[in-house]
Design an enzyme around this catalytic site. Structure first.
Site, mmCIF file in Angstrom:
data_model
loop_
_atom_site.group_PDB
_atom_site.id
_atom_site.type_symbol
_atom_site.label_atom_id
_atom_site.label_comp_id
_atom_site.label_asym_id
_atom_site.label_seq_id
_atom_site.Cartn_x
_atom_site.Cartn_y
_atom_site.Cartn_z
ATOM 1 N NE ARG A 128 -3.627 -2.443 2.408
ATOM 2 C CZ ARG A 128 -4.350 -2.848 3.443
ATOM 3 N NH1 ARG A 128 -4.262 -2.218 4.602
ATOM 4 N NH2 ARG A 128 -5.149 -3.890 3.328
ATOM 5 C CG ASP A 154 2.237 5.852 2.449
ATOM 6 O OD1 ASP A 154 1.077 5.456 2.627
ATOM 7 O OD2 ASP A 154 3.191 5.555 3.203
ATOM 8 N NE ARG A 184 8.429 8.452 3.665
ATOM 9 C CZ ARG A 184 7.323 9.159 3.890
ATOM 10 N NH1 ARG A 184 6.137 8.602 3.700
ATOM 11 N NH2 ARG A 184 7.406 10.398 4.313
#
Length: 287
Positions: free
Chosen positions: A72, A74, A225
């Site tokens: 999923r 972003d 990240r």
């Protein structure tokens, strides 16, 4: 206006069926440029990859077809090997090459289907995955500020201590609880452990910076990240290497560095067990 023709029918034609059809589970391996998307998953507002893909499948199948993504991603995150699962009617499920051509004829230009495979019953694009691979690009030269590069990398524009990057990446390999290097909130999970098989930094082929590649059995939200943000801080001598081990042992992200920006992140590949591919197919997403 004639429009694009797919399988002998003009673009915009909706297929309909008067009787129930047999469904085939399918896997599409897709690329997308995340710049104009608010992410993979359908949202109340904003353009998403899932919504675009489902709109095209509805044209082809004559019915709403829900798709499942292996990851999923972003807002602003890109993909070169996203796995997309869905049920196709028998006509398309038995003709994956034709389905690929039809999808690419109708999808917007920032989404491209690399391959389509017919899968065995029970296949789920997210739950059946055994590994995912991501890559993160950092630009360390002044040219990273170019408007043609900023949407596709972290325009850091500063040199990095490569040995420190390598040392931090080595610490990430193995099984860890990554709550200290991931977003908080959301529904509780059975556990927060991820098994990292590969984590390495290397100079970019264009000599414009560094790239980080990581592969694991699963990832927490924003985990890549957060990892990159911490390693960059270490390589800029903003925090010691010893902090990285502490972050791997933490049960919250209060001591974490800010996560790296999304535009440098790419979902590169998703791996599935070979026996889930129908017939002789045993493809694994590239990467």
């Amino acid at each position: 206006m004639s429009g694009i023709r797919v399988g002998g029918l003009a673009k915009g034609t909706r297929f309909s069926y008067l009787s129930p059809v047999t469904s085939r589970p399918c896997l599409a391996v897709i690329h997308y440029d995340g710049v104009q998307f608010v992410g993979w998953q359908r949202q109340p507002a904003g353009r998403t990859v899932q919504a675009e893909f489902e709109t095209v499948l509805e044209r082809l199948m004559g019915r709403h077809t829900t798709v499942t993504g292996a990851g999923r991603t972003d807002t602003g995150v890109h993909a070169l090997g996203q796995g997309v699962g869905f049920l196709a009617d028998e006509r398309w499920g038995d003709d994956p090459r034709g389905l690929r051509r039809a999808l690419n004829a109708l999808l917007p230009r920032d989404i491209w289907v690399e391959q389509v495979h017919t899968m065995r019953p029970g296949f789920d694009a997210r739950r059946s995955a055994v590994a995912r691979r991501y890559r993160y690009l950092v630009g360390t030269d002044d040219g990273a500020q170019s408007p043609f590069r900023r949407p596709y990398e972290w325009a850091l524009g500063r040199p990095l201590d490569s040995p420190l990057l390598a040392a931090a990446a080595g610490l990430a390999i193995g099984e860890h609880d990554f709550r200290g290097l991931a977003s908080q909130g959301g529904a509780p999970k059975p556990h927060y452990r991820c098994r990292v098989a590969l984590a390495e930094w290397a100079p970019r082929a264009d000599e414009a910076g560094m790239e980080f590649t990581i592969e694991a059995d699963r990832f927490l939200h924003h985990m890549v990240r957060f990892l990159v943000g911490a390693m960059i801080d270490i390589a800029l001598h903003r925090r010691p290497l010893s902090d990285f081990s502490a972050l791997l042992a933490a049960t919250d992200n209060q001591a974490a560095s800010p996560p790296a920006p999304p535009q440098g992140l790419y979902l590169m590949a998703v791996r599935y067990p070979p026996d889930l591919y129908a017939g002789a197919q045993s493809m694994q997403a590239p990467g």
